[in-house]
Scaffold this active site. Structure first.
Site, PDB file in Angstrom:
ATOM      1  N   GLN A 136       0.807  -1.217   0.000  1.00  0.00           N
ATOM      2  CA  GLN A 136       0.000   0.000   0.000  1.00  0.00           C
ATOM      3  C   GLN A 136       0.839   1.265   0.000  1.00  0.00           C
ATOM      4  O   GLN A 136       0.320   2.370  -0.204  1.00  0.00           O
ATOM      5  CB  GLN A 136      -0.935   0.011   1.211  1.00  0.00           C
ATOM      6  CG  GLN A 136      -0.218   0.143   2.554  1.00  0.00           C
ATOM      7  CD  GLN A 136      -1.142  -0.002   3.729  1.00  0.00           C
ATOM      8  OE1 GLN A 136      -1.499  -1.122   4.095  1.00  0.00           O
ATOM      9  NE2 GLN A 136      -1.541   1.111   4.330  1.00  0.00           N
ATOM     10  N   CYS A 142      -5.096   0.550   3.755  1.00  0.00           N
ATOM     11  CA  CYS A 142      -5.207  -0.876   4.063  1.00  0.00           C
ATOM     12  C   CYS A 142      -6.622  -1.382   3.827  1.00  0.00           C
ATOM     13  O   CYS A 142      -6.832  -2.517   3.395  1.00  0.00           O
ATOM     14  CB  CYS A 142      -4.773  -1.150   5.491  1.00  0.00           C
ATOM     15  SG  CYS A 142      -5.753  -0.274   6.737  1.00  0.00           S
ATOM     16  N   HIS A 281      -6.308  -1.672  11.785  1.00  0.00           N
ATOM     17  CA  HIS A 281      -5.735  -2.151  10.525  1.00  0.00           C
ATOM     18  C   HIS A 281      -6.696  -3.123   9.857  1.00  0.00           C
ATOM     19  O   HIS A 281      -7.399  -3.881  10.534  1.00  0.00           O
ATOM     20  CB  HIS A 281      -4.398  -2.826  10.804  1.00  0.00           C
ATOM     21  CG  HIS A 281      -3.562  -3.081   9.591  1.00  0.00           C
ATOM     22  ND1 HIS A 281      -3.428  -2.184   8.546  1.00  0.00           N
ATOM     23  CD2 HIS A 281      -2.800  -4.155   9.236  1.00  0.00           C
ATOM     24  CE1 HIS A 281      -2.623  -2.688   7.630  1.00  0.00           C
ATOM     25  NE2 HIS A 281      -2.233  -3.887   8.028  1.00  0.00           N
TER      26      HIS A 281
END
Length: 366
Positions: A136, A142, A281
């Site tokens: 990324q 993410c 995340h």
């Protein structure tokens, strides 16, 4: 002669297996070695000295982890070892969608399928429906890498064709009026929002046509042809071990969310740490298995193939739902949630990985 060659090959294989973290224990590995190994270039001497001090502090933490005989995993240097925690946190770019309500249905484990009847191991990477791990970069995207990886796999499972779809399309175009997971794009959103956008807009664009830039851009979805779409997506029952196990075993990869503060040093092995309760995340669950009696989940990350086990992490898996532990996040606004969400949330599983899961359905080519 054949025996001699076999011994040499075995030694080479053993060395390769340990090369990822052996130099982290050795005192002779220096910042200069790190710069050469990872091709690091810094703007000036001031930044060079800053990165050197951060690396040396992180290197000591890595050596301490690897010197602990109780650890079931190994730490290692990687592209993030010269980065501050604030920089790594910005990479995550995800806060959980506590108030998202536009999903079509919730997936729960069918009553006729028992966890004890499932295969002992499942790995969708071996079935030709998972693309190689991507990176990324410096964008907190993410959420879109998790959503796209899951989309690609489910479309491949349902159509027989594995496509490479555009993360940048989601970064540039996904609406986020409630600020779920962030303010959108590189500043964070959620996989559910990404799935919902692809469904409503009529499809996803190929990665070759809408290239990833690792920065926010103006939406260009009207300029490119859509190549695949979905009928909608499902959210899995929250904090439900059995449902997640059945879903990944019988349906395909699942977009999940985790508390990843302790992940930056991971190199290999079965990860088991106190990750805290802040879900920050987004990643993709691609299977599960067992090693020496310890169960694990196979999780695909988006920090490149040089991180972890070829871009993946194996997370410790409980023997059953009865062994699952939970924590309470008393400040979800700091690490997860939409504007106006609840003041506290419960997250369960290693690194809170059972707390928020979703997957698309009805994948089709256009």
């Amino acid at each position: 002669m054949k025996i001699y060659i076999a011994i040499i090959l075995s030694v080479i294989a053993l060395a390769a297996a340990h090369i990822k973290y052996s130099h982290e224990i050795a005192h002779e590995y220096t910042f200069s070695d790190y710069e050469n190994e990872f091709g690091k270039k810094y703007a000036d001497e001031q930044e060079h000295l800053l990165r050197k001090s951060i690396f040396e502090a992180n290197f000591e933490k890595i050596r301490a982890i690897n010197s602990n005989p109780k650890k079931t995993w190994k730490a290692g240097v990687n592209n993030l070892t010269d980065r501050m925690n604030t920089e790594i946190n910005a990479l995550k770019g995800y806060n959980r969608a506590l108030a998202f309500k536009s999903f079509k249905k919730t997936f729960t484990a069918p009553s006729d399928i028992k966890v004890t009847d499932l295969p002992t191991s499942v790995d969708w990477r071996t079935k030709g429906v998972v693309n190689a791990v991507r990176n990324q970069g410096g964008c907190g995207s993410c959420w879109t890498f998790s959503a796209i990886a899951t989309l690609e796999s489910h479309i491949a499972i349902q159509t027989g064709k594995l496509l490479s779809l555009s993360e940048q399309q989601m970064v540039d175009c996904t609406p986020n009026p409630q600020h779920c997971g962030g303010t959108g794009g590189c500043e964070g959103a959620t996989q559910e929002l990404g799935f919902d956008y692809v469904h409503k807009i009529g499809g996803a664009i190929s990665r070759d046509q809408y290239k990833y830039t690792a920065r926010d851009g103006t939406c260009q979805d009207a300029k490119h042809d859509k190549v695949a779409s979905i009928e909608g997506f499902t959210k899995l029952a929250t904090n439900d071990y059995d449902t997640l196990m059945v879903a990944v075993a019988t349906k395909g990869p699942v977009a999940i969310s985790v508390a990843a503060d302790a992940w930056s040093f991971y190199s290999e092995g079965i990860f088991s740490e106190d990750c805290g309760a802040v879900i920050d995340h987004a990643v993709t669950l691609v299977g599960y298995g067992e090693e020496a009696g310890q169960g694990f989940w196979i999780v695909r990350n988006s920090w490149g193939s040089g991180w972890g086990e070829d871009g993946h992490i194996r997370i410790a898996r409980e023997k059953s739902s009865k062994d699952v532990k939970c924590e309470v996040d008393y400040n979800p606004g700091a690490g997860s949630g939409c504007e106006g969400g609840p003041s506290q949330i419960t997250v369960c599983g290693e690194c809170g990985m059972y707390s928020d899961s979703s997957m698309p359905f009805g994948g089709k080519l256009i």
